[in-house]
Scaffold this motif. Sequence first.
Motif, PDB file in Angstrom:
ATOM      1  N   ALA A  45       0.933  -1.112  -0.078  1.00  0.00           N
ATOM      2  CA  ALA A  45      -0.159  -0.020   0.030  1.00  0.00           C
ATOM      3  C   ALA A  45       1.017   1.369   0.040  1.00  0.00           C
ATOM      4  O   ALA A  45       0.479   2.269  -0.621  1.00  0.00           O
ATOM      5  CB  ALA A  45      -0.928  -0.054   1.218  1.00  0.00           C
ATOM      6  N   VAL A  46       2.029   1.355   0.727  1.00  0.00           N
ATOM      7  CA  VAL A  46       2.950   2.407   0.860  1.00  0.00           C
ATOM      8  C   VAL A  46       3.376   2.577  -0.567  1.00  0.00           C
ATOM      9  O   VAL A  46       3.777   3.725  -0.992  1.00  0.00           O
ATOM     10  CB  VAL A  46       3.799   2.216   1.778  1.00  0.00           C
ATOM     11  N   VAL A  47       3.846   1.562  -1.357  1.00  0.00           N
ATOM     12  CA  VAL A  47       4.419   1.943  -2.584  1.00  0.00           C
ATOM     13  C   VAL A  47       3.593   2.351  -3.508  1.00  0.00           C
ATOM     14  O   VAL A  47       3.900   3.413  -4.204  1.00  0.00           O
ATOM     15  CB  VAL A  47       4.748   0.236  -3.213  1.00  0.00           C
ATOM     16  N   PHE A  48       2.239   1.960  -3.643  1.00  0.00           N
ATOM     17  CA  PHE A  48       1.110   2.668  -4.474  1.00  0.00           C
ATOM     18  C   PHE A  48       0.974   4.131  -3.904  1.00  0.00           C
ATOM     19  O   PHE A  48       0.893   4.993  -4.736  1.00  0.00           O
ATOM     20  CB  PHE A  48      -0.263   2.055  -4.372  1.00  0.00           C
ATOM     21  N   MET A  49       1.007   4.601  -2.520  1.00  0.00           N
ATOM     22  CA  MET A  49       0.987   5.706  -2.005  1.00  0.00           C
ATOM     23  C   MET A  49       2.142   6.482  -2.368  1.00  0.00           C
ATOM     24  O   MET A  49       1.920   7.925  -2.760  1.00  0.00           O
ATOM     25  CB  MET A  49       0.876   5.579  -0.603  1.00  0.00           C
ATOM     26  N   LEU A  50       3.476   6.081  -2.404  1.00  0.00           N
ATOM     27  CA  LEU A  50       4.431   6.788  -2.820  1.00  0.00           C
ATOM     28  C   LEU A  50       4.407   6.756  -4.378  1.00  0.00           C
ATOM     29  O   LEU A  50       4.811   8.254  -4.677  1.00  0.00           O
ATOM     30  CB  LEU A  50       5.737   5.826  -2.445  1.00  0.00           C
ATOM     31  N   THR A  51       3.996   6.287  -5.305  1.00  0.00           N
ATOM     32  CA  THR A  51       3.894   6.488  -6.538  1.00  0.00           C
ATOM     33  C   THR A  51       3.069   7.621  -6.844  1.00  0.00           C
ATOM     34  O   THR A  51       3.489   8.480  -7.459  1.00  0.00           O
ATOM     35  CB  THR A  51       3.411   5.119  -7.328  1.00  0.00           C
ATOM     36  N   PHE A  52       1.874   7.802  -6.185  1.00  0.00           N
ATOM     37  CA  PHE A  52       0.859   8.747  -6.398  1.00  0.00           C
ATOM     38  C   PHE A  52       1.453   9.990  -5.765  1.00  0.00           C
ATOM     39  O   PHE A  52       1.064  11.412  -6.265  1.00  0.00           O
ATOM     40  CB  PHE A  52      -0.703   8.426  -6.196  1.00  0.00           C
ATOM     41  N   THR A  53       1.883   9.938  -4.772  1.00  0.00           N
ATOM     42  CA  THR A  53       2.716  11.164  -4.120  1.00  0.00           C
ATOM     43  C   THR A  53       3.658  11.780  -4.937  1.00  0.00           C
ATOM     44  O   THR A  53       3.819  13.040  -4.874  1.00  0.00           O
ATOM     45  CB  THR A  53       2.900  10.885  -2.506  1.00  0.00           C
ATOM     46  N   THR A  54       4.340  10.895  -5.523  1.00  0.00           N
ATOM     47  CA  THR A  54       5.482  11.082  -6.273  1.00  0.00           C
ATOM     48  C   THR A  54       4.939  12.172  -7.584  1.00  0.00           C
ATOM     49  O   THR A  54       5.424  13.152  -8.014  1.00  0.00           O
ATOM     50  CB  THR A  54       6.446  10.314  -6.765  1.00  0.00           C
ATOM     51  N   LEU A  55       3.656  11.429  -8.105  1.00  0.00           N
ATOM     52  CA  LEU A  55       2.984  12.221  -9.324  1.00  0.00           C
ATOM     53  C   LEU A  55       2.593  13.452  -8.847  1.00  0.00           C
ATOM     54  O   LEU A  55       2.611  14.563  -9.522  1.00  0.00           O
ATOM     55  CB  LEU A  55       1.966  11.324  -9.700  1.00  0.00           C
ATOM     56  N   GLY A  56       2.057  13.858  -7.457  1.00  0.00           N
ATOM     57  CA  GLY A  56       1.437  14.978  -7.228  1.00  0.00           C
ATOM     58  C   GLY A  56       2.449  16.003  -7.151  1.00  0.00           C
ATOM     59  O   GLY A  56       2.386  17.306  -7.438  1.00  0.00           O
ATOM     60  N   ALA A  57       3.755  15.406  -6.602  1.00  0.00           N
ATOM     61  CA  ALA A  57       4.901  16.389  -6.157  1.00  0.00           C
ATOM     62  C   ALA A  57       5.461  16.813  -7.615  1.00  0.00           C
ATOM     63  O   ALA A  57       5.633  18.106  -7.696  1.00  0.00           O
ATOM     64  CB  ALA A  57       6.065  15.787  -5.480  1.00  0.00           C
ATOM     65  N   LYS A  58       5.486  15.818  -8.549  1.00  0.00           N
ATOM     66  CA  LYS A  58       6.119  16.521 -10.001  1.00  0.00           C
ATOM     67  C   LYS A  58       4.993  17.582 -10.579  1.00  0.00           C
ATOM     68  O   LYS A  58       5.595  18.235 -11.136  1.00  0.00           O
ATOM     69  CB  LYS A  58       6.139  15.122 -10.737  1.00  0.00           C
ATOM     70  N   LEU A  59       3.894  17.206 -10.550  1.00  0.00           N
ATOM     71  CA  LEU A  59       2.786  17.949 -10.927  1.00  0.00           C
ATOM     72  C   LEU A  59       3.018  19.477 -10.544  1.00  0.00           C
ATOM     73  O   LEU A  59       2.806  20.468 -10.999  1.00  0.00           O
ATOM     74  CB  LEU A  59       1.394  17.243 -10.856  1.00  0.00           C
TER      75      LEU A  59
END
Length: 620
Positions: free
Chosen positions: A106-120
Amino acid sequence: MKPRSQQKVSQNFLNDVISRRSVVRERQAPSWRQMLAFTALHRYHGQENQVFEEDMANTETKYRWYQRIGPGLITACVVIGPGSILTSSNVGAANGFAMSWVVVAAVVFMLTFTTLGAKLGVVAAESPGDLVAGRAGRWLAALIGFGVFFISAAFQFGNNLGVDSAFAVYWRFDYTVVFFNLLAIGFLYFFRNLYQAVERLMMIFVGLMLLSFAANLAFAFAKRPAFGEFLRGFIPPIGELVSREPDLSLLGLVGTTFVITAAYYQAYLVKQKGWTEADLEDGLVDARVGAVIMALITLMIMSTSGAVFYNGTLQQLLKDVKVAGGHFVLQQDKVFVRLPGNEPLPENLAHSLQSQQKKLYDYMTRWSAADLAKKAPISDREFIEFIKEAKKAKVQFELHGSQIVAAGEKVTERLNRETAVHQGTLRSLMSQASSDEIAAKTRLKDVKDVARQLEPLFGPAGQALFCLGLFSAAYSSFLVNSMIGGFILADGLGLGSRPTDRWPKLLTTLALLTGMGVALLVIKAGVNPVPAIVAAQAVTVIASPLMAGTLLWLTNRRDIMGERKNGILANVLGTCGFLLLLVMAWHLATEGIPRRIREFRAESAAVQPHQNHVQQQARQ
């Protein structure tokens, strides 16, 4: 030689330049006076100022370690709230350490979308709401905003109840949440740099949570060393996953860790911190730090519960009895299992039943009024009224010898007399239980229940540490969760997205007051919060996949991200996360929401006959 007037101007700004150099090194935003000082010296000193320009270039990307984090840490605080504490504790109590790998996934998926949010956030010049409105229409941005706001406001009462529970263990005051809501609203309007104030406060709360839950885990492992089991929990049981039907209830653990609204809000947080595309590397470091903190705290809570509350033999017995179609029966001082057709028990079941006699006897001889209300005969109007009153007083019925007595702080003489009158019905209800009913009694009802059960095991110090961590988790989610709803809705409606804008603060205040209102109804009037939970879950079914899909879509557009658009790995993990959210939405729509509605209707049906009888008598 420069004229005396120019020398005087240069000298007057010298101290400001020195201050400017320290600001650059510490990566803080310079004031207008410091910027003016730098410009003036560049103008009057020419080559003399070159050393300062070189200093700026050399220190521009040099951060102190704590300045490379912030938004990810705030996101971790939102994720770790009362709901995640209770869910993690129950998963640990039911499965021990076996589900640690679920937390990591679950943390891996959360990290993925948190990274996408930070990049955006660091790459795009516009806010997410304006980006969506400009490419798909304002209606979609508004739909996302309203969905997030409704979820945040509806679930905000849980953070209120968490704060109340942390204090209720030691001090009963029904209006604790009012004080802390007023404090949060004052916090929202008092600080000129709201983001910086929130970031520093969240650092304190994260430190308190790490300290409190780590200390509790140390207490637990001191009583039951289980390092081998703990490490084996990180290995997924591939064989069981393939051969058995998946346990969809574990999606609750994923849902309290993989929070897409918090990941989406990361785009706003990095903008509030002032990061740009040049700071992207630091944004990625920040996201990883936040993910590690989420994983550590969740694993510590779950492992503490697994070490203290998990009973593997009992859990397996309950599963076997359920598969066999049997139920538990209390006769005199012993618990039996009755199978269909009175078939004899298999040897393994008989052995497990014998080893768990004491625990089962405790469960069968202690029932809360709320549990008995679900089994109450609808035709017995007098008993329905009695059990309703007992439930409101939070009574627990206990078998002492041959008598059933009512226990609890609010037990009255009238309840005692009624308990004596209804001995036969109470004994009939308490003497039989299904596997699901016993399993429900093994679950922790709320975070106060977790704190109470830790005290006899860890002593007052362990309970106090847990309550400190609980308060930190609840109040850290308290403000930021409402900010997520307020800021994303304001942005979706085109009303601003910065902390200095009026509407994000006003809508955040509305979310805070909504959560407080629902919490006060639960605390003071005993109102059932199930309708609010069901409504929020219904919105989640639509909003969560929509937000994940929107974030993937925006970060794959070259006109927004340029060369920073998603790579293959980000898209693979993002797509898997999106599909997982769809599965979770399907589970909520087909299992979670209908189950809560059934329970709510059953409870209402148990009370309705008596209400109809009273109304009929009043008309007569």
